[in-house]
Enzyme design. Structure first.
Site, PDB file in Angstrom:
ATOM      1  N   LYS A   1     -51.803  54.261  46.123  1.00 23.50           N
ATOM      2  CA  LYS A   1     -52.755  53.201  45.816  1.00 23.50           C
ATOM      3  C   LYS A   1     -53.702  53.005  47.005  1.00 23.50           C
ATOM      4  O   LYS A   1     -53.285  53.041  48.161  1.00 23.50           O
ATOM      5  CB  LYS A   1     -52.021  51.897  45.534  1.00 23.50           C
ATOM      6  CG  LYS A   1     -51.298  51.855  44.194  1.00 23.50           C
ATOM      7  CD  LYS A   1     -50.659  50.498  43.962  1.00 23.50           C
ATOM      8  CE  LYS A   1     -49.971  50.453  42.610  1.00 23.50           C
ATOM      9  NZ  LYS A   1     -49.314  49.137  42.373  1.00 23.50           N
TER      10      LYS A   1
ATOM     11  N   GLU B   1     -41.367  41.922  29.093  1.00 24.29           N
ATOM     12  CA  GLU B   1     -41.358  40.532  28.651  1.00 24.29           C
ATOM     13  C   GLU B   1     -40.277  40.256  27.611  1.00 24.29           C
ATOM     14  O   GLU B   1     -39.678  39.167  27.607  1.00 24.29           O
ATOM     15  CB  GLU B   1     -42.729  40.153  28.086  1.00 24.29           C
ATOM     16  CG  GLU B   1     -43.842  40.115  29.116  1.00 24.29           C
ATOM     17  CD  GLU B   1     -44.482  41.462  29.379  1.00 24.29           C
ATOM     18  OE1 GLU B   1     -45.396  41.547  30.237  1.00 24.29           O
ATOM     19  OE2 GLU B   1     -44.065  42.457  28.731  1.00 24.29           O
TER      20      GLU B   1
ATOM     21  N   ARG C   1     -46.098  39.359  23.764  1.00 20.49           N
ATOM     22  CA  ARG C   1     -45.344  40.599  23.593  1.00 20.49           C
ATOM     23  C   ARG C   1     -43.868  40.332  23.305  1.00 20.49           C
ATOM     24  O   ARG C   1     -43.143  41.240  22.905  1.00 20.49           O
ATOM     25  CB  ARG C   1     -45.485  41.462  24.849  1.00 20.49           C
ATOM     26  CG  ARG C   1     -46.912  41.906  25.135  1.00 20.49           C
ATOM     27  CD  ARG C   1     -47.073  42.432  26.558  1.00 20.49           C
ATOM     28  NE  ARG C   1     -46.362  43.662  26.784  1.00 20.49           N
ATOM     29  CZ  ARG C   1     -46.912  44.881  26.798  1.00 20.49           C
ATOM     30  NH1 ARG C   1     -48.200  45.013  26.573  1.00 20.49           N
ATOM     31  NH2 ARG C   1     -46.197  45.942  27.041  1.00 20.49           N
TER      32      ARG C   1
END
Length: 641
Positions: free
Chosen positions: A285, A371, A399
């Site tokens: 990253k 979730e 979700r």
């Protein structure tokens, strides 16, 4: 705006077709210029930075090797797609990212044919790519489905559900696992790159297919043993056994920043007749930008920043952010209650759970992008006598709706839902707006739904949720800083289902839920100036309703208006239903409901979004005046009468 970077080669590339005309030796220069352009663009607009910088070389390699857009490229989540947008005809608009009328910060079908599938939520790419691959296979059309999915997104079960069905796509499906954080495999180097090229080569794959055909003539046991032997041998050096078990041919890991490694492997994968194939690339990253490499977390999503120094623009000092108010009160309650635990789904800083984790690491659980698991895990904790707080953005709690219904509400378990990012969210747009939680939660039996009007109310609601053990309870609050009210030193336990009068009047009643209360008070000032005495109520609860208060307001005022930061089916619908059930409509009730319009609003500044939605003081005044002027004895469920 800082001076634009020099990008002579990138200036010749408008689409991937232009890119594919370049000599492979030019790709390194192109990638460097693409990285510089990405840094410059995000520096001027803000947005996601580190993830996009990590896939610059991968973006170049994919578009160079595959025939996009016929080969359908799908970026999981889509927050790493800025370099992709620059290479696919949108460079002239890249400095409008996440602004009103500008480019989305995620992939978006309406923007470009190179965005075949919109995203913003995690772990959908493999399912979608599989759909494209199977459709092309059934239609005898060329083109592969290519999913680029980060290792973080692989923590969600949906990715594995898709992989479990991927074999039907054959070589039409390519999954590229972008490993940039979790270190699934050991560090890569020349040996691993050599191995990746070898096992993806046509010679190796051809021998593998030949061996499979030959060995089928022997017993099933020998077939299985031979397959396991090859799988085990390659797994020892590549770590791909899990993916092989799911039906993928695994290639990798390879250095995702080395184009000399990437290009030949992707060419082999493109031409392979065996499949589906998973290519494991390892990236960093923030690659190529020192500040982002040094602090990947701080440069994941950024404000505008100085490209030279990396210094991000700081918002002027103001009231504390809502998520921090929630976290700080939860910490205070947890000092006296060891049953309190906090759960988040890969969003610790965004929900304030990181603050709780510093105080109580053993009582904090980041379950990853999962979730559904988070909610049922919380239900299990609640069933065993704990007091779990499940802190999830409104848009992400969607979700896990089945788990909210089946595992929590039906069993009446006291799970506490801290619903961050309620209402409109500005630059993240429709995919992240918290528009629907009141509607989908207040419809459930046993559920209590609260909405904080300001940060002081959030303190009271957090404390109330701690003490509420008779069933599930949700408290919703918006993104960003509070209104600046003083925080209470001692939190109150609110009476469930009871609102409060903030301002008393006689002619007009404004019934507010959530942070539109400030606009309701502004509207009351204007109405009072016009001679219309106005009551403003903060209902606090969307469920259960304060029926006594609402009935009194509806029957003692000439006109009543409800206002909320949610979609149709929320507070207004529940008040209308109550009025109908109690016969108030027959008495000529003048009731208007104001809520978010029936559309998905694009990104913009929040204040402009709410103006577009018709949910500011001026719209409230307009609604009241129209109701009084026309004297219509009707009930409407519209944003404006």
């Amino acid at each position: 705006m800082a001076d634009l970077p020099s990008t002579p080669l990138l200036d010749t590339v408008d689409t991937p077709e232009d890119l594919r005309k370049l000599d492979p030796k030019q790709l390194r220069q192109l990638a460097d210029e693409l990285r510089a352009e990405t840094i410059s663009a995000v520096g001027s607009t803000g947005g996601h930075l580190g993830s996009g910088l990590g896939v610059v070389e991968l973006t170049v390699a994919i578009h160079y090797v595959f025939n996009t857009p016929d080969d359908r490229l799908i970026w999981d989540v889509g927050h790493q797609c800025y370099p992709h947008k620059i290479l696919t005809g949108r460079r002239d608009r890249i400095r409008t990212l996440r602004q009103g009328g500008g480019l989305s910060g995620f992939t978006k079908r309406s923007e470009s044919e190179y965005d075949p599938f919109g995203a913003a939520h995690s772990s959908t790419s493999i399912s979608a790519a599989l759909g494209f691959a199977i459709a092309n296979k059934l239609g005898d059309k060329p083109g592969k489905g290519i999913a680029v999915i980060g290792d973080g997104a692989m923590s969600a079960g949906m990715a594995y559900e898709a992989m479990n069905n991927a074999e039907a796509a054959g070589n039409r499906l390519v999954v590229i696992l972008n490993d940039n954080d979790m270190s699934i495999a050991p560090p890569v180097g020349g040996l691993s790159a050599y191995l990746a090229r070898m096992v993806s080569s046509s010679e190796y794959l051809g021998l593998r297919s030949l061996a499979k055909r030959a060995i089928r003539k022997f017993s099933r046991r020998l077939t299985a043993a031979a397959g396991k032997t090859e799988e085990f041998a390659r797994g020892l050096v590549t770590g791909g056994t899990l993916f092989e078990e799911l039906g993928f041919y695994y290639v990798g890991p390879i250095d995702g920043h080395n184009l000399e490694h990437l290009i030949p492997v992707l060419e082999n994968v493109r031409d392979a007749e065996d499949g589906p194939i998973l290519v494991h690339v390892v990236t960093k990253k923030g690659k190529g930008y020192a500040p982002a490499e040094a602090a990947a977390d701080k440069y994941h999503g950024v404000q505008k920043f100085d490209v030279i120094t990396g210094t991000q623009a700081k918002a002027p000092p103001g009231p504390p952010a809502y998520q921090n108010v929630f976290a700080d009160q939860l910490i205070k309650d947890a000092e006296h209650d060891p049953r309190i635990v906090a759960i988040t789904a890969a969003m610790p800083s965004g929900t304030g759970v990181d603050r709780f984790a510093r105080a109580y690491p053993d009582r904090t659980f980041d379950v990853g992008i999962a979730e559904q698991h988070a909610v049922t895990f919380a239900a299990g904790l609640a069933a065993q006598g704990m007091r779990p707080f499940c802190a999830i953005y409104s848009t992400f709690l969607q979700r896990a709706y089945d788990q909210v219904v089946h595992d929590v509400a039906i069993q009446n378990l006291p799970v506490r839902f801290a619903i961050d990012r309620a209402g409109l969210v500005g630059a993240d747009g429709a995919t992240h707006a918290g528009s629907f939680d009141v509607t989908y939660l207040a419809t459930l039996p046993n559920m209590v739904v609260m909405a904080a009007a300001d940060e002081a109310e959030l303190v009271h609601m957090t404390h109330t949720a701690v003490l509420h053990d008779s069933g599930p309870i949700a408290l919703r609050y918006p993104r960003g800083g509070g209104t600046g009210v003083a925080l209470p030193q001692v939190p109150q336990r609110l009476e469930i289902g009871k609102g409060r009068i903030v301002r008393e009047g006689k002619t007009v009643a404004i019934l507010s839920l959530g942070t539109r209360l400030a606009e309701a008070l502004r509207a009351a000032d204007t109405l009072e100036a016009k001679g219309l005495s106005t009551t403003v109520a903060d209902l606090r609860f969307a469920k259960p309703l304060d029926e006594e208060l609402i009935r009194r307001l509806l029957t003692t005022h000439e006109v009543a208006v409800t206002i909320e930061e949610g979609a149709i089916g929320g507070l207004g619908a529940h008040v209308l239903t109550m009025a109908s059930d109690q016969g108030l409509i027959d008495a000529g009730l003048k009731l208007r409901t104001m809520r978010l319009p029936d559309l998905f609003q694009d990104q913009d500044k929040p204040e402009l979004q709410y103006a577009e939605a018709g949910l500011n003081a001026e719209n409230i005044v307009d609604t009241v005046l129209k109701a009084l002027r026309y004297n219509e004895a009707v009930v409407t469920d519209g944003a404006r009468a």
